[in-house]
Design a protein around this motif. Structure first.
Motif, short mmCIF file in Angstrom:
data_model
loop_
_atom_site.label_atom_id
_atom_site.label_comp_id
_atom_site.label_asym_id
_atom_site.label_seq_id
_atom_site.Cartn_x
_atom_site.Cartn_y
_atom_site.Cartn_z
N TYR A 243 -17.88 -0.26 3.16
CA TYR A 243 -17.99 1.17 3.42
C TYR A 243 -18.98 1.79 2.44
CZ TYR A 243 -13.84 0.47 6.26
OH TYR A 243 -12.95 0.01 7.21
N GLN B 101 -7.85 3.80 -1.87
CA GLN B 101 -7.79 4.13 -0.46
C GLN B 101 -9.19 4.27 0.12
OE1 GLN B 101 -4.99 4.24 1.18
NE2 GLN B 101 -3.68 4.01 -0.61
N ILE B 102 -9.36 3.90 1.38
CA ILE B 102 -10.63 4.08 2.06
C ILE B 102 -10.71 5.53 2.52
CG2 ILE B 102 -12.02 3.41 4.06
CD1 ILE B 102 -10.59 0.71 3.94
N VAL C 124 -9.17 -5.55 9.23
CA VAL C 124 -8.59 -6.12 8.03
C VAL C 124 -8.85 -7.62 8.02
CG1 VAL C 124 -6.75 -4.38 7.94
CG2 VAL C 124 -6.33 -6.56 9.10
N GLN D 267 0.85 -1.18 0.00
CA GLN D 267 0.00 0.00 0.00
C GLN D 267 0.89 1.23 0.00
OE1 GLN D 267 -2.77 0.29 3.17
NE2 GLN D 267 -3.58 2.25 2.49
N TYR E 195 -2.83 -4.77 1.85
CA TYR E 195 -2.01 -3.91 2.70
C TYR E 195 -0.60 -4.47 2.86
CZ TYR E 195 -6.55 -1.95 3.94
OH TYR E 195 -7.79 -1.37 3.90
N GLU F 106 -13.14 5.49 7.78
CA GLU F 106 -12.21 4.52 8.33
C GLU F 106 -12.72 3.87 9.61
OE1 GLU F 106 -8.56 6.55 8.76
OE2 GLU F 106 -7.98 6.34 6.65
N GLU G 180 -8.16 -0.02 12.24
CA GLU G 180 -8.98 -0.49 11.12
C GLU G 180 -9.09 -2.01 11.12
OE1 GLU G 180 -7.15 0.89 7.60
OE2 GLU G 180 -7.31 3.03 8.12
N GLY H 192 -17.75 -4.42 -0.93
CA GLY H 192 -17.12 -3.60 0.09
C GLY H 192 -18.09 -3.33 1.22
N GLN I 28 -8.12 -5.83 2.67
CA GLN I 28 -9.30 -5.12 3.17
C GLN I 28 -10.36 -6.13 3.58
OE1 GLN I 28 -10.60 -3.89 -1.21
NE2 GLN I 28 -12.17 -3.26 0.24
N PRO J 62 -9.49 -7.18 -4.21
CA PRO J 62 -9.28 -6.70 -2.83
C PRO J 62 -8.03 -5.83 -2.73
CG PRO J 62 -9.75 -9.06 -2.85
CD PRO J 62 -9.52 -8.66 -4.28
#
Length: 283
Positions: A190, A17-18, A82, A8, A119, A23, A80, A188, A133, A116
């Motif tokens: 979010y 990016q979120i 994960v 990342q 990270y 977040e 966060e 997702g 994620q 996905p």
């Protein structure tokens, strides 16, 4: 010994990016994967409440299969959630290569909307791992949770449209997925990503064309790869898989999501499934 590769890069515009205002909160926690019970006598690669690599707190097991496990974890630096996917470094005395290939393909696909976000990835003395994620429950479980055990035409249309786009991106970099099915599709969690389908599990991919665009020489008889319920007739016949076969799996996925189940759901033998698939295409 531990090796970690962080991929990342906040300075890389291709990396998804979120949004910062999202977040700390989920759009809907009900779409998160359910925790699975870890039996006392079952070996587990990671332990509950363990601080993996002194960075991620293991909260629970959310997936388990023949090749490894997936855990829900919390980044204790950023706060966060994960997903951490792990597999044993050796299997049957040989170096496990499934996740190594998966890491390679997912790295090439970073920045695409239907893969996905990774990270980091690497290995320890005993396991290979990927940190990704966190996503929703899979599309198959969404269907099962629906009272009539099927999804609407509108929902299926959106899923299939995005599945085709996801596979186009994969095919463009020279690989076929070979295990397309509802269980390998999520969304997702979010607000900005809850309508974006994410294609999962690249552990069975195979390169079908080289970087110069030339197709690899096909084998006279390929091994069976995929899930019997969703593979094409060509796969049953041990033909080399190509993008076409991924698309056939998308078609069977659409049929199942719309009708509730495939006609061969309760057949156990691969030969019987093949016969019924062949009967459906005879005019």
């Amino acid at each position: 010994m531990t090796k970690e590769t962080a991929i990342q890069d906040e300075s890389n515009p291709k990396t998804t990016q979120i949004p910062k205002n999202e977040e700390k909160s989920f759009a809907n926690k009900e779409v998160l994967p359910k925790m699975k019970k870890i039996e006392g006598d079952e070996p587990s690669h990671l332990q509950l409440s363990e601080k993996f690599l002194k960075r991620w707190s293991i909260e629970g097991l959310i997936g388990k299969g023949g090749y490894g496990e997936i855990y829900l974890a919390v980044d204790i630096v950023k706060g966060e959630e994960v997903a951490i996917k792990v597999e044993p470094k050796k299997r049957r005395g040989k170096l496990a290569k499934r996740m190594i290939l998966e890491q390679h393909v997912m790295f090439k696909m970073q920045g695409k909307p239907h893969v996905p976000l990774m990270y980091g990835s690497g290995y320890t003395d005993k396991i290979n791992y990927m940190i990704m994620q966190i996503l929703s429950i899979n599309v198959g479980d969404m269907k099962k949770s629906n009272p009539n055990k099927r999804l609407s035409q509108c929902s299926v249309g959106r899923i299939i449209h995005q599945s085709i786009t996801a596979l186009r991106d994969l095919h463009d970099v020279g690989y076929v997925h070979r295990d397309v099915k509802p269980a390998n599709m999520c969304f997702g969690i979010y607000p900005s990503s809850r309508h974006t389908l994410i294609l999962l599990d690249f552990g069975l991919v195979r390169r079908y064309k080289m970087e110069n665009g030339e197709w690899r020489e096909q084998r006279a008889r390929a091994g069976f790869r995929g899930t019997t319920r969703y593979v094409s007739i060509r796969v049953h016949r041990r033909c080399e898989q190509a993008p076409y076969d991924d698309m056939v799996s998308v078609m069977y996925t659409a049929y199942e999501l719309l009708s509730g189940e495939l006609p061969w759901k309760y057949l156990e033998k691969s030969e019987e499934v093949l016969q019924l698939k062949e009967a459906m295409v005879i005019f």
